[in-house]
Design an enzyme around this catalytic site. Sequence first.
Site, mmCIF file in Angstrom:
data_model
loop_
_atom_site.group_PDB
_atom_site.id
_atom_site.type_symbol
_atom_site.label_atom_id
_atom_site.label_comp_id
_atom_site.label_asym_id
_atom_site.label_seq_id
_atom_site.Cartn_x
_atom_site.Cartn_y
_atom_site.Cartn_z
ATOM 1 N NE ARG A 145 -28.708 -11.149 18.244
ATOM 2 C CZ ARG A 145 -29.880 -10.737 18.656
ATOM 3 N NH1 ARG A 145 -30.479 -9.730 18.033
ATOM 4 N NH2 ARG A 145 -30.497 -11.279 19.673
ATOM 5 N N GLY A 146 -30.377 -13.777 16.526
ATOM 6 C CA GLY A 146 -31.780 -13.820 16.975
ATOM 7 C C GLY A 146 -32.446 -14.984 16.267
ATOM 8 C CB ALA A 147 -34.353 -17.852 17.646
ATOM 9 N NE ARG A 168 -25.471 -18.517 16.770
ATOM 10 C CZ ARG A 168 -25.902 -17.551 17.593
ATOM 11 N NH1 ARG A 168 -26.557 -16.515 17.094
ATOM 12 N NH2 ARG A 168 -25.685 -17.614 18.881
ATOM 13 C CG ASP A 182 -32.257 -18.721 21.262
ATOM 14 O OD1 ASP A 182 -32.282 -18.148 22.369
ATOM 15 O OD2 ASP A 182 -31.905 -18.170 20.213
ATOM 16 C CE LYS A 195 -27.507 -15.127 23.632
ATOM 17 N NZ LYS A 195 -26.486 -15.908 22.879
#
Length: 333
Positions: free
Chosen positions: A47-49, A82, A227, A238
Site C-alpha cells: 500500500r501507499g500511493a 484502488r 494520494d 488518508k
Amino acid sequence: MAHSEPMRWEGDRIVILDQRRLPQERVERALCNVGDVVDAIVTMAVRGAPLIGIVAAYGLVLAARHGRASVLEAAHMLRTARPTAVNLMRAVDRMRAIVATASDHAIVQALEQEAHAIAQEEARANYAIGIWALQLIRPEDGVLTHCNAGALATAPYGTATAPMYIAHEQGRAVKVYATETRPVLQGARLTAYELAQAGIDVTLITDSMVGTLMAQGKVHAVVVGADRIAANGDTANKIGTYTIAVLAKAHNIPLYVTAPTSSIDARTPTGAHIPIEERDASEVTTIQGTLVAPVGVHVYNPAFDITPHHLITAIVTEQGIIRAPYEDKIARL
Ligand code: MRU
C-alpha cells in the site's frame, strides 16, 4: 541508513514485505502473476500511493510474458484495483504507452526498463522532497505526521518522512508524533515501526489526541503525504487528514503536503472530483481480527478525505515548494 524496503524485483517475480503483518512479523511474499499483484494491492499487503504504482508497473512486466493482449487486460485490472491514488493509474498508463510502441520480441525488456525508471524516479523524488521540506522544519520542532507516507509507502526516504530521515542523517534532532491512523493503523504499525527502526525519536498517539497535543504547543508543523492532488491544490490523503488540517489551522500550525509530481492530477479540477475509496466494514468493526463493535452495526468507511487547498500551507514536490494560489503553479508542474 537502513530503510525498510517494501519490495524488490527478482526478474521473474516481485517480492513484497507483507505490510499487513507488520510490526509483529516481517513476512515476505512472492507475487508471480498479475492475480497475485492485484490481490496484494486490494488487500493492502502492499500500500501507499507511490508504491502501488511501482508494484503495478512490475506486475505488467509479469503479464508481458504471456503476450501483448495479457498486458492490456492486466492493465485494466491493476488500474482499477484502488481508485484514489493517482500514482497507480499514472504508472499503468506509462506502461501502456510502452506496449503501444514496443515490438513483440522486445516488449518484456521494454516494460522492465520502464518499471525500473518509475521506481528510480520515485526514489529520486523522495530524496528531493526531503531536502526541500527540511527547509520548512526548524531544529527541535515537533512534527506531526498521519498514516504512513514513509519508506514503506514508496521508496527509500518516503515522502512525509523524507525530511525526518534526512534531518536524522545530518545529526539534527527531530521529534515526530505519529497518529495511529484508524482503521487500518498504518501510523502505529508502519510509521512508528520504520522511524523507530531508523533510530528517530517518534511518539505514537491515537488520532483523537491531536487537538490536545496542538493545544499543549507540542506540534510546530504537520507533514503529510498525498494520494492525489487536484488542479486547485485540494488534496486526497488518508482519512483523518482533513480533521488534522482544521485543527492545525485553529492552532496556527503550518500543514505541509509532501508528494511526488506523480501524485498530482491536473485533470481533476478540485477535491470534489477525486474518487474516494470505501473499504470493507470489517476494518472498522475489528482491530487486528478482534471484533470491537456489535455484529451487524452500520458502518461507513471512507479510506481517504479531502483537505481543501486553503488549509494547506505549502505543497512540496521534488521540484520545490509551492504556496497558494496553487492553480497556475500546479499546471506548470
Ligand atoms: O490506504 P493506504 O495505506 O494505501 O493509504 C495511502 C497512504 O499511505 C497515505 O494516504 C499516505 O499519506 C500517502 S501515500 C505516500
